[in-house]
Every structure is written in structure tokens, then in C-alpha cells.
Scaffold this motif. Sequence first.
Motif, PDB file in Angstrom:
ATOM      1  N   ASP A 270       0.274  -1.187   0.203  1.00 32.79           N
ATOM      2  CA  ASP A 270       0.429   0.008   0.184  1.00 32.79           C
ATOM      3  C   ASP A 270       0.775   1.363   0.256  1.00 32.79           C
ATOM      4  OD1 ASP A 270      -3.254   0.422   0.767  1.00 32.79           O
ATOM      5  OD2 ASP A 270      -1.828   1.966   1.575  1.00 32.79           O
ATOM      6  N   PRO A 271       0.806   2.045  -0.686  1.00 27.32           N
ATOM      7  CA  PRO A 271       1.570   3.378  -0.625  1.00 27.32           C
ATOM      8  C   PRO A 271       1.663   4.386   0.366  1.00 27.32           C
ATOM      9  CG  PRO A 271      -0.143   3.431  -2.362  1.00 27.32           C
ATOM     10  CD  PRO A 271      -0.458   2.649  -2.532  1.00 27.32           C
ATOM     11  N   PHE A 272       0.152   3.935   1.522  1.00 25.13           N
ATOM     12  CA  PHE A 272       0.408   4.713   2.549  1.00 25.13           C
ATOM     13  C   PHE A 272       0.355   3.752   3.673  1.00 25.13           C
ATOM     14  CE2 PHE A 272      -2.762   7.446  -0.402  1.00 25.13           C
ATOM     15  CZ  PHE A 272      -1.694   8.078  -0.105  1.00 25.13           C
ATOM     16  N   GLN A 273       1.310   2.614   4.153  1.00 32.96           N
ATOM     17  CA  GLN A 273       1.867   1.576   4.711  1.00 32.96           C
ATOM     18  C   GLN A 273       2.388   2.218   5.581  1.00 32.96           C
ATOM     19  OE1 GLN A 273       0.793  -2.014   3.861  1.00 32.96           O
ATOM     20  NE2 GLN A 273       1.464  -1.731   6.292  1.00 32.96           N
ATOM     21  N   ASP A 274       3.707   3.208   5.690  1.00 32.12           N
ATOM     22  CA  ASP A 274       4.138   3.352   6.095  1.00 32.12           C
ATOM     23  C   ASP A 274       3.102   4.211   7.696  1.00 32.12           C
ATOM     24  OD1 ASP A 274       6.729   3.029   5.556  1.00 32.12           O
ATOM     25  OD2 ASP A 274       6.526   5.487   4.239  1.00 32.12           O
ATOM     26  N   LEU A 275       1.832   4.565   7.483  1.00 32.35           N
ATOM     27  CA  LEU A 275       1.059   5.209   8.077  1.00 32.35           C
ATOM     28  C   LEU A 275       0.336   3.644   8.855  1.00 32.35           C
ATOM     29  CD1 LEU A 275      -1.908   8.127   7.234  1.00 32.35           C
ATOM     30  CD2 LEU A 275      -2.204   5.819   8.146  1.00 32.35           C
ATOM     31  N   TYR A 276       0.026   3.054   8.413  1.00 29.18           N
ATOM     32  CA  TYR A 276      -0.081   2.013   9.339  1.00 29.18           C
ATOM     33  C   TYR A 276       0.609   1.230  10.607  1.00 29.18           C
ATOM     34  CZ  TYR A 276      -3.660   2.342   5.993  1.00 29.18           C
ATOM     35  OH  TYR A 276      -5.630   2.897   4.952  1.00 29.18           O
ATOM     36  N   ASN A 277       1.779   1.367   9.898  1.00 32.83           N
ATOM     37  CA  ASN A 277       2.649   0.637  10.197  1.00 32.83           C
ATOM     38  C   ASN A 277       3.261   1.732  11.443  1.00 32.83           C
ATOM     39  OD1 ASN A 277       3.639  -1.166   8.979  1.00 32.83           O
ATOM     40  ND2 ASN A 277       5.125  -0.207   7.720  1.00 32.83           N
ATOM     41  N   LYS A 278       2.755   3.117  12.073  1.00 31.30           N
ATOM     42  CA  LYS A 278       3.055   3.866  12.652  1.00 31.30           C
ATOM     43  C   LYS A 278       2.147   3.661  14.176  1.00 31.30           C
ATOM     44  CE  LYS A 278       4.853   7.412  13.826  1.00 31.30           C
ATOM     45  NZ  LYS A 278       5.819   7.425  15.632  1.00 31.30           N
TER      46      LYS A 278
ATOM     47  N   SER B 102      -9.308  -2.108  -7.826  1.00 30.43           N
ATOM     48  CA  SER B 102     -10.015  -0.773  -8.909  1.00 30.43           C
ATOM     49  C   SER B 102      -9.061  -0.361  -7.436  1.00 30.43           C
ATOM     50  CB  SER B 102     -11.230  -1.194  -8.717  1.00 30.43           C
ATOM     51  OG  SER B 102     -11.586  -2.764  -9.234  1.00 30.43           O
ATOM     52  N   TYR B 103      -8.908  -0.160  -6.792  1.00 31.21           N
ATOM     53  CA  TYR B 103      -8.386   1.114  -5.635  1.00 31.21           C
ATOM     54  C   TYR B 103      -7.926   1.180  -6.069  1.00 31.21           C
ATOM     55  CZ  TYR B 103      -8.595   3.883  -1.531  1.00 31.21           C
ATOM     56  OH  TYR B 103      -8.453   5.595  -0.486  1.00 31.21           O
ATOM     57  N   VAL B 104      -6.443   0.337  -5.743  1.00 32.65           N
ATOM     58  CA  VAL B 104      -4.872   0.510  -5.925  1.00 32.65           C
ATOM     59  C   VAL B 104      -5.190   1.676  -7.602  1.00 32.65           C
ATOM     60  CG1 VAL B 104      -3.610  -0.079  -7.161  1.00 32.65           C
ATOM     61  CG2 VAL B 104      -4.538  -1.502  -5.348  1.00 32.65           C
ATOM     62  N   ILE B 105      -6.341   0.958  -9.080  1.00 30.91           N
ATOM     63  CA  ILE B 105      -5.963   1.811  -9.627  1.00 30.91           C
ATOM     64  C   ILE B 105      -6.478   3.449  -9.372  1.00 30.91           C
ATOM     65  CG2 ILE B 105      -6.437   1.872 -12.068  1.00 30.91           C
ATOM     66  CD1 ILE B 105      -6.732  -1.268 -11.309  1.00 30.91           C
ATOM     67  N   TRP B 106      -7.429   3.532  -8.945  1.00 30.83           N
ATOM     68  CA  TRP B 106      -7.969   4.520  -8.284  1.00 30.83           C
ATOM     69  C   TRP B 106      -7.368   6.222  -7.998  1.00 30.83           C
ATOM     70  CZ3 TRP B 106     -11.226   8.013  -9.633  1.00 30.83           C
ATOM     71  CH2 TRP B 106     -11.410   9.081  -8.587  1.00 30.83           C
ATOM     72  N   ARG B 107      -6.418   4.877  -7.282  1.00 31.69           N
ATOM     73  CA  ARG B 107      -5.268   6.476  -5.953  1.00 31.69           C
ATOM     74  C   ARG B 107      -4.374   6.313  -7.490  1.00 31.69           C
ATOM     75  NH1 ARG B 107      -4.995   3.449  -0.987  1.00 31.69           N
ATOM     76  NH2 ARG B 107      -5.468   4.271   0.321  1.00 31.69           N
ATOM     77  N   ARG B 108      -3.340   6.090  -8.093  1.00 34.10           N
ATOM     78  CA  ARG B 108      -3.004   6.134  -9.099  1.00 34.10           C
ATOM     79  C   ARG B 108      -3.588   6.668  -9.829  1.00 34.10           C
ATOM     80  NH1 ARG B 108       2.560   3.773 -11.693  1.00 34.10           N
ATOM     81  NH2 ARG B 108       2.129   5.667 -12.186  1.00 34.10           N
ATOM     82  N   TYR B 109      -4.721   7.188 -10.559  1.00 29.68           N
ATOM     83  CA  TYR B 109      -5.134   7.676 -11.216  1.00 29.68           C
ATOM     84  C   TYR B 109      -5.352   9.676 -10.395  1.00 29.68           C
ATOM     85  CZ  TYR B 109      -7.020   5.003 -15.255  1.00 29.68           C
ATOM     86  OH  TYR B 109      -6.857   4.297 -16.160  1.00 29.68           O
ATOM     87  N   SER B 110      -6.101   9.030  -9.334  1.00 29.40           N
ATOM     88  CA  SER B 110      -6.592  10.300  -8.378  1.00 29.40           C
ATOM     89  C   SER B 110      -4.265  10.965  -8.422  1.00 29.40           C
ATOM     90  CB  SER B 110      -6.512  10.051  -7.301  1.00 29.40           C
ATOM     91  OG  SER B 110      -6.789  10.848  -6.172  1.00 29.40           O
ATOM     92  N   TYR B 111      -3.773  10.460  -8.016  1.00 31.72           N
ATOM     93  CA  TYR B 111      -1.961  10.721  -7.761  1.00 31.72           C
ATOM     94  C   TYR B 111      -1.825  11.337  -8.915  1.00 31.72           C
ATOM     95  CZ  TYR B 111       3.559  11.280  -7.809  1.00 31.72           C
ATOM     96  OH  TYR B 111       4.123  11.713  -7.133  1.00 31.72           O
TER      97      TYR B 111
END
Lengths: 253, 390
Positions: free
Chosen positions: B184-192, B285-294
Motif C-alpha cells: 500500500d502506498p500509505f503503508q508507513d502510516l499503518y506501520n506507525k 480497482s482502488y489501487v488503480i483509482w489511487r494511481r489515477y488520483s495521484y
Amino acid sequence: MTYSVAMTHNVFSFFPFKPLAHAGFTTLFLLCLGANSYAQDDLPLLDLDTPVRLNFSGSWEKDFARSDNWEDELNRVMRMRQEQAAAQAAGIRPLSRPRVSIGNINLGSSRGRSGIVNLARVAEYISRQTTMEIIQDRNQVRIERKGEAPLICGMETGPTQTFSSPHGSEFCGWNRLQLIFEITLPEELYITHQFSVAANGSSLQIVTSIQSDNGIPFNLRQTYSKYDAPPDEYNCIQTISRGRVCSQRTPLD
Amino acid sequence: MNYSDLIIRLLKSCVFGFQALALATCIQDAPSPIEPTIPPVGTVSLDYSTEILTEPFLLDIGIRVFENKLEEESTPGYGGLEFATIRENEIQYLPYVLRNTLISANQWGAVRVLPQDDPSMDLLLSGAVLRSDGQELQIHIKVQDSAGREWLNKKYADVTIDEDFPESTRYTPGNRFDPNSFTDPFQDLYNKINNDLVAARTRLSEQELLNIGLVSQMVYAADLSPSSFEHTLYTNAGGQISLVSLPAKDDPMMARVQDMRVRHYLFIDTVDEYYQALYEDMQPSYVIWRRYSYDQITQNEAALQEAYDISRYSSSTGYLTLIQRYDRFRWSKIYEVEFRELASGFNREIAPAILELNKQVHGLSGTMEEQYIQWRRILRQLFTLESNSL
């Protein structure tokens, strides 16, 4: 065409609250109450919260015979200005019109303003589509033109911002039976589209008005006639993981 | 032109003026990254336990479906309904990413996603999504144990960079999504969040941790039968709960409570499985959506800098300059409409998964949240019936 800029920008007024209309609505409401025993049938109920709008939907093609030619319209505007300048030189000056100096009839660019010739050419450029498709339901009207993003507006009367970016913003709204889109571009360039449809729904008129820096606007009137476009053979939807997916239309679609 | 026209015109001019002023200052320097209001967590490694922990440390965690606290103004203009729907769906998706992180840390007991607060949990984690797009995620996390002690009350933020969206995340028919190779692109947040929870647990003694387990047992019993068990707990003015007394180990009422708790666990495990199914269906789908959003945000930022670079916006009022001005507007609108269509496409694609989530569990009806409330009511009635028949 002699639409004034004051008119083109005073576009988002609410429906006038006329006592007669009010009485009509009240009577209709009481009739609905009286007819409560028949409420179980399939007749659509009148939604008084949603304003009644004319139906713009359909496929439209430009009627060149009834549309302004931008060059002719430009010539007409220039001639009017020349006549005005001449009248002014003769000492006749209408009170409501700005002063026109002889030798400069404000056709070219002045104090950073775009000249009427340039505005006319831009009006021709943005009105270049010869056909358009309008889809309308109870909630919104969507105008599809080739090479342009769709113009979408809800049914509410007041101005609604439909798009905003660093490159410009767009508002839409209804002025009685007219549908208006106003686009504001940087450096005070204003574009207004006013859509109105004939009561019998057979023709549609768009008045495109372009104004730069509060200068003289240029208005171009385009008339469209309804035509029967062949139905789309395919039904396409946008998906996120498979791109645009199309399927052949069935009679049930 | 009347006064109202003049005011509208002036307001619009002011908006552009301010944008131009703000952006004109930006273009003096190189493109600057976004300035998050909450400091980003940075790179965080997961605090993973290599040992098998013993009972008092293995606290059961319930993660409540997040709240949507995204600001209204972040809704992009007309047609924002698609984006609002995405937010409603992602508040059910994001807790599952956190749940997976906590499980993979090997530091906790059972970790489940729940539609509501649950009295059987040792730790209850609730979260509110403050901002979520392809570039930034901001979540406000609150964690409380069954005794009412606050473990965490903190806002977390993480921002993505190009490297978080490698080329492999551009999924095509030939390059299918593989969840095992995806981070996940925000994995650091969950790790924290996990690491902060571990740190909070470290501050408690073993006895205090044992106590949390006992309190949650009695809180659950009191929830089932307040008249029988409420007297065993004391809640102080600050909302902290302590044990007054404990029933005997062979107390038949407590045995029934344990029995009910096991049934309840079976139910919430099923609920958790439903959230897992949603997560698995939604993830590609969510992963691709986030990529589009980015991509969209990155392009917008580039456009912002370009738009008010005065040298690019010639002061000329010639025909070509006016056309160029109109075309920039036209293309920016076309891009936004396309992005909105992608949002609709995303919602359309995950709609079956959302329907599946809310389908009937064990003959219950309504949304997952409503079914959960019905289930707890049934358990209470069952407990009363069994107690009366003895």
C-alpha cells in the motif's frame, strides 16, 4: 443582433413570484389533496420543488440559413459603429451609448482590450460545432459537443459553479426558460452561452457572447434544428480496471 | 450593467486576482511539494514481534469502520457525488488495511473490523478519514481499552511520491493485479499506528494488561445482563472503568456469558470475513483509482504553475492569444470530466462488492451495521431466556 452585455450578464435571476402563478400552484395542490383517493394510480405526481424546465433534449444540427455568419455579423457591428460615429460627428448623440471618437470606432484593440474583430473570430471558433447532443432528465441537462467537455447544469435556478481551474471557471443557471453558461477566463475574458428552445421543441437557439475586459461584446446567434440521429449501436461504460467497455445494444437497452 | 452584475464581476476578478497573486509567488521557485497540515510519518518499519507473545499481551482489537470527516470543500464542484461515494466506500476499505498490518505485526490477539463499537473487545480503535486521495492520507485515530484508558488520540498523515506507484501498478490485461506483490502506498502510516500501539502497551504493567482482559469480560457480561453484572464494575467521573468484584470461577451465569461470548465471536468473525471480501474485491480497482488520483493531482499542480506564469499568459489580446486561453480552459475541463467518469467507473465496479457486504447474515436484514445491532439484541434475549429457564 443587438444583445447588450448587461443583459448577457444579468442572467441568473430567480423566477418572478407572481400571485397568479402562486394561486395556480395552490389550486393544483388542493386538487392533489382532493384527489388523494386516486393517489394509488401510476400517474406521475407534480414535484413542486423541482422547477419546470423546457425540454432541450435531442440531437441538433446547425441551421446555417437561420444562423449568424460571423463575418456578416462583424460587418453589421462595424457599420453600426461607423453610423454612430457619423451621427456623433453631426452632433446627434444618444444618451445611453458610449462616446465614439472619429477615426477610431473601437474596432481594433484599445487599452488592452481585445478588438471586436478578434472577439468575432473567437466566437466563430468556439461555436464551430455543427451538431450536438443534449440529454436531459429531471435533475440535469448535459450538452455534448464534439471536441468540447460537456456543458452540464442542474435544474436549480440560482448560479451554480460547474467547473473551476487555474485556467478559468464556469457557472451555469436558468433565466426563466433560458439555460445560461458563463465562462470566465484569465485576463477578464468572458464567454456566455444562452440556450433557448422553441416551444414546439423543433429548434434551438444559442447566443454566444464574448467580452474582453468590459469592452464591447460580440454576440453570435446560432440556430439548430432537431434531427433523428441513428441510435448508438454500442452501449459503452467507463471502468477503472478494464478501460472503456462496450457492448452491443439490445432492443431492451 | 446593474450593481449585482458588477458585484459578481468584481468577485470573480478578485478570485482570479488572489489565485494569480498566490501562484505568482509559487512560480518563483522550483515546484514545491504539498504542505500537509499534519506532519507526515515518513518511512516507518513495522514493529514486528519475532516471539510468540503470552496471553496478557495478546489483546483483542476491534477496528470500527472509519468515519468520513473529509472537508466539504474538497468535493470537486458539480458532480461531486461520485467522489462522495468513493469516500463512503473507502471508509470501509481502509480499516481492513490497518487490520492486516496489525495482524502481520504479530503483536496482538484477534484483530477484526466491526461496523460498531463492541463491548467484547479489549481495545477499540476508531478512526476518521480527514483527507484521502492519491497523494495524501490523513486519519485521526483514537484507541481506548475496555477500562476506558486512552491509548492513542492522534492524527496521522502520509504522503506519496512517484516511487510509491511503480510502473507495475499500471495494470493492464497482460499485467494483472497481484495482491501479494503489492505494498500500500500509505503503508508507513499503518506501520506507525501499530508501533504507537505497541509503545503504549509497553508503558503498562503485566497486571494492568491482565486487568484489561478481566474488565472486557465483565463489560461484555454487563452488556448482556446489566442487572446481573453491572454491580461488578465501577465507572468514575472520567469514564474509566474498574473492577469492584469478580464472580466465582464456577459461577453458572459466567459460564453462560462465556458461551454467549464464543457465539458472539463467531458472528463478528463472519462480519470480519465480509469486510475481507469487500477489501479483496475492491483492492485492484482502488489501487488503480489511487494511481489515477495521484496522476491527476500531479498534473493539476503542474498546470497551476503553468497557468499563472505571466510569461506564458501573454498580455497580447490577439486572436491566437485568446484562442490559447480558451483552449487551456477547454482541455482542463475535458481532463476533469474524464477523471469524474473514472470515479463513476470505480463506483460501478465495486458496487457488487458493497451489495455483497450488506447481504443477509444468518437471516438478519438491513445493512451490516443494522444486522450487527440485531444480533446483539438477539444474544441478550437468548441470555435472558436461558437464565429464566434455569
